[in-house]
Design a protein around this motif. Structure first.
Motif, short mmCIF file in Angstrom:
data_model
loop_
_atom_site.label_atom_id
_atom_site.label_comp_id
_atom_site.label_asym_id
_atom_site.label_seq_id
_atom_site.Cartn_x
_atom_site.Cartn_y
_atom_site.Cartn_z
N VAL A 58 75.65 34.47 37.48
CA VAL A 58 75.14 35.34 36.45
C VAL A 58 73.65 35.69 36.61
O VAL A 58 73.32 36.90 36.67
N CYS A 59 72.75 34.84 36.42
CA CYS A 59 71.48 34.96 36.41
C CYS A 59 70.51 34.62 37.57
O CYS A 59 69.66 35.05 37.86
N CYS A 71 73.08 29.51 31.31
CA CYS A 71 74.03 30.51 31.11
C CYS A 71 75.33 30.44 30.36
O CYS A 71 76.03 30.96 29.67
N HIS A 104 66.96 36.09 34.33
CA HIS A 104 67.43 36.82 35.34
C HIS A 104 66.31 36.50 36.49
O HIS A 104 65.28 36.74 36.38
N GLN A 125 72.04 43.57 39.61
CA GLN A 125 72.80 42.54 38.94
C GLN A 125 72.26 42.60 37.78
O GLN A 125 72.95 42.47 36.85
N GLN A 128 73.59 45.91 35.85
CA GLN A 128 74.80 45.38 35.61
C GLN A 128 75.15 44.63 34.29
O GLN A 128 75.92 44.79 33.41
N ARG A 129 74.30 43.57 34.24
CA ARG A 129 74.07 42.73 32.97
C ARG A 129 73.85 43.68 31.64
O ARG A 129 74.13 43.45 30.66
#
Length: 197
Positions: A58-59, A71, A104, A125, A128-129
């Motif tokens: 995720v990050c 996360c 991030h 990315q 996208q988040r």
């Protein structure tokens, strides 16, 4: 300077970031002269780190699982993301215990001299988040140097079209510093970032 394997050890230690020739020599001789130094434990840890540690899906923070502990933490505010250059910056901010959101990790900063452009960072990315509308604020916590400023400016321009508050960490005078030793840029930022008491 030294024979065979001792010099190889010093050379290898000297390849680590922040370890100069003298420090490498000091570490090597500490390993050689300290009978209680557990070389097997160190080699096992180095091997385990290489095999088990990865970057969070995720990050981008370091983790032993697909998602890092930050996360996975339901107490963290999903509406605020702090953008940092490297995973080590996460731990620096976490030590302050001031930030309660998520992170991030870009994986570096824009640096044309080093051949690092926006496409080399984890910017897609990040976008996208942000696409699902959950995030309301992005804090740009890149380093206050030329590369960090260029990265923050690029991201700021990229995010202006989105309905997200974009902020930058304040910078200025360090605690315990003297005005006479501050450079013009630092002093100028201290004036810009001043707050009412």
């Amino acid at each position: 300077m030294y024979d065979g394997i001792v010099q190889e050890l010093i050379d290898e230690l000297g390849r680590l970031p922040g370890v100069g020739p003298k420090s490498a020599q000091r570490i090597a001789f500490h390993i050689l002269q300290t009978p209680s130094f557990d070389v097997s434990r160190l080699s096992d840890l180095l091997r385990d780190v290489r095999e088990r540690v990865r970057f969070c899906d995720v990050c981008g923070n370091v983790s032993e699982e697909e998602r890092c502990s930050i996360c996975r933490d339901p107490r963290r505010d999903p509406e605020v993301i702090c953008v940092v250059e490297d995973a080590k910056d996460v731990s620096v901010i976490e030590r302050t215990r001031e930030f309660k959101g998520r992170y991030h990790v870009l994986g570096g900063a824009i640096s044309p001299i080093a051949g690092v452009g926006p496409d080399d960072l984890r910017i897609p990315q990040l976008m996208q988040r942000l696409a699902d509308g959950t995030v309301t604020e992005v804090i740009l916590a890149t380093n206050p140097n030329l590369e960090g400023e260029a990265t923050a400016a690029y991201l700021s321009r990229l995010l202006t079209s989105m309905e997200i508050t974009v902020s930058r960490l304040a910078s200025g005078l360090p605690v315990g510093g003297d005005l006479e030793y501050a450079d013009e840029v630092t002093l100028g930022r201290a004036f810009e970032g001043r707050r009412k008491l």
